[in-house]
Design an enzyme around this catalytic site. Structure first.
Site, PDB file in Angstrom:
ATOM      1  N   ALA A 190       0.849  -1.192   0.000  1.00 55.08           N
ATOM      2  CA  ALA A 190       0.000   0.000   0.000  1.00 55.08           C
ATOM      3  C   ALA A 190       0.885   1.243   0.000  1.00 55.08           C
ATOM      4  O   ALA A 190       2.063   1.187   0.345  1.00 55.08           O
ATOM      5  CB  ALA A 190      -0.911  -0.009   1.225  1.00 55.08           C
ATOM      6  N   GLY A 234      -0.508  -5.119   0.938  1.00 52.97           N
ATOM      7  CA  GLY A 234      -1.764  -5.043   0.196  1.00 52.97           C
ATOM      8  C   GLY A 234      -1.691  -5.709  -1.163  1.00 52.97           C
ATOM      9  O   GLY A 234      -2.709  -6.152  -1.699  1.00 52.97           O
ATOM     10  N   GLU A 245      -2.320  -9.298  -0.459  1.00 59.68           N
ATOM     11  CA  GLU A 245      -3.733  -9.399  -0.087  1.00 59.68           C
ATOM     12  C   GLU A 245      -4.629  -9.319  -1.328  1.00 59.68           C
ATOM     13  O   GLU A 245      -5.638 -10.024  -1.412  1.00 59.68           O
ATOM     14  CB  GLU A 245      -4.086  -8.289   0.913  1.00 59.68           C
ATOM     15  CG  GLU A 245      -3.457  -8.521   2.280  1.00 59.68           C
ATOM     16  CD  GLU A 245      -3.697  -7.376   3.237  1.00 59.68           C
ATOM     17  OE1 GLU A 245      -4.330  -7.605   4.284  1.00 59.68           O
ATOM     18  OE2 GLU A 245      -3.256  -6.250   2.954  1.00 59.68           O
ATOM     19  N   GLU A 280       3.540  -6.057   7.393  1.00 59.06           N
ATOM     20  CA  GLU A 280       2.898  -4.966   8.120  1.00 59.06           C
ATOM     21  C   GLU A 280       3.369  -4.817   9.569  1.00 59.06           C
ATOM     22  O   GLU A 280       3.467  -3.698  10.074  1.00 59.06           O
ATOM     23  CB  GLU A 280       1.367  -5.153   8.093  1.00 59.06           C
ATOM     24  CG  GLU A 280       0.706  -4.771   6.775  1.00 59.06           C
ATOM     25  CD  GLU A 280       0.689  -5.905   5.762  1.00 59.06           C
ATOM     26  OE1 GLU A 280      -0.036  -5.808   4.757  1.00 59.06           O
ATOM     27  OE2 GLU A 280       1.411  -6.910   5.972  1.00 59.06           O
TER      28      GLU A 280
END
Length: 260
Positions: free
Chosen positions: A66, A112, A115, A135
């Site tokens: 991200a 992300g 994910e 993360e």
């Protein structure tokens, strides 16, 4: 429809979405997430689209995570909203899409990015791909479904270790644990995914959408996967695709499915 951060190409009922932020290693920001949502939504409405391939631009990254600069100063409430909105409009949306989505993981798929790949219906990795959920090294946890989908794919123990160490796995390790279905040379990645898409398109698109719904039901709280399967199985009997498929089988010819 034109986009700023993604490219959409269509050929022979296969749509390829390319996340196109090469200077940011295709990192996800709010604009990119919204554009992906709009692209997937538009493709799902288009009955000519039978399979979607999702990939990243360049050879370095699928999505390298991200865009941290966007949320580094967020409050608790803003963090909750960020995760909830992202899961709603993109990650859960992709997982429940009626048409199959193949993640063509070229290079890094981190945070992300992994994910997003896990939200797709299955994954094919280039041999140079590396995947991870780093993360916790930033003082946060995966917020786009990573703590839920990773254990489903590779098992609780492996997922715990991968998340807690913030480590990366190679494409071969990802294949060994079931995180990806195939590993191919990077130069052959999209061609291989197109080949798989061609196999999918031989079959009933309506039945495939029912299969996606039934498989996903097993992982949803409050849903009985077996009951969803039974009902979806029954509904298939009332479709033109079922009539065509069974007739073609009995007549010893290839079926010509319409998705109706």
């Amino acid at each position: 429809m034109s986009y700023t951060n993604i490219l959409v190409a269509k050929e022979n009922s296969i749509a390829t979405i390319t996340i196109n932020r090469p200077t940011k290693l295709n990192a996800l920001n709010t604009v990119t997430i919204q554009e992906l949502h709009e692209a997937f939504q538009e493709l799902e409405k288009n009955y000519e689209t039978r399979v979607v391939i999702l990939t990243g631009s360049g050879e370095k990254a699928f999505v390298a995570g991200a865009d941290i600069a966007e949320f580094a100063d967020f409050s608790v409430e803003e963090g909750v909203q960020l995760a909830a909105q992202g899961q709603d409009i993109l990650f859960n949306f992709v997982e429940n899409l009626k048409i199959p989505v193949i993640a063509a993981v070229n290079g890094f798929a981190l945070g992300g990015g992994l994910e997003l790949a896990m939200a797709c219906h299955f994954r094919v990795a280039s041999d140079n791909a590396k995947m991870g959920l780093p993360e916790v090294s930033l003082g946060v946890i995966p917020g786009y479904g990573g703590t839920q989908r990773l254990p489903q794919l590779i098992g609780k123990g492996r997922a715990m270790e991968m998340i807690m160490t913030a480590g990366m796995v190679t494409a071969d390790e990802a294949y060994r644990t079931g995180l990806v279905n195939h590993v191919v040379p990077q130069a052959e990645l999209l061609e291989f995914c197109n080949g798989v898409a061609q196999k999918i398109m031989r079959n009933s698109p309506l039945a495939i959408s029912k299969a996606i719904k039934s498989i996903n039901a097993n992982y949803k709280d409050g849903e009985n996967g077996f009951e969803t399967e039974i009902k979806s199985f029954g509904k298939c009997f009332g479709t033109n695709d079922f009539k065509e498929g069974t007739t073609a089988f009995l007549e010893k010819r290839k079926a010509a499915f319409t998705g109706e």
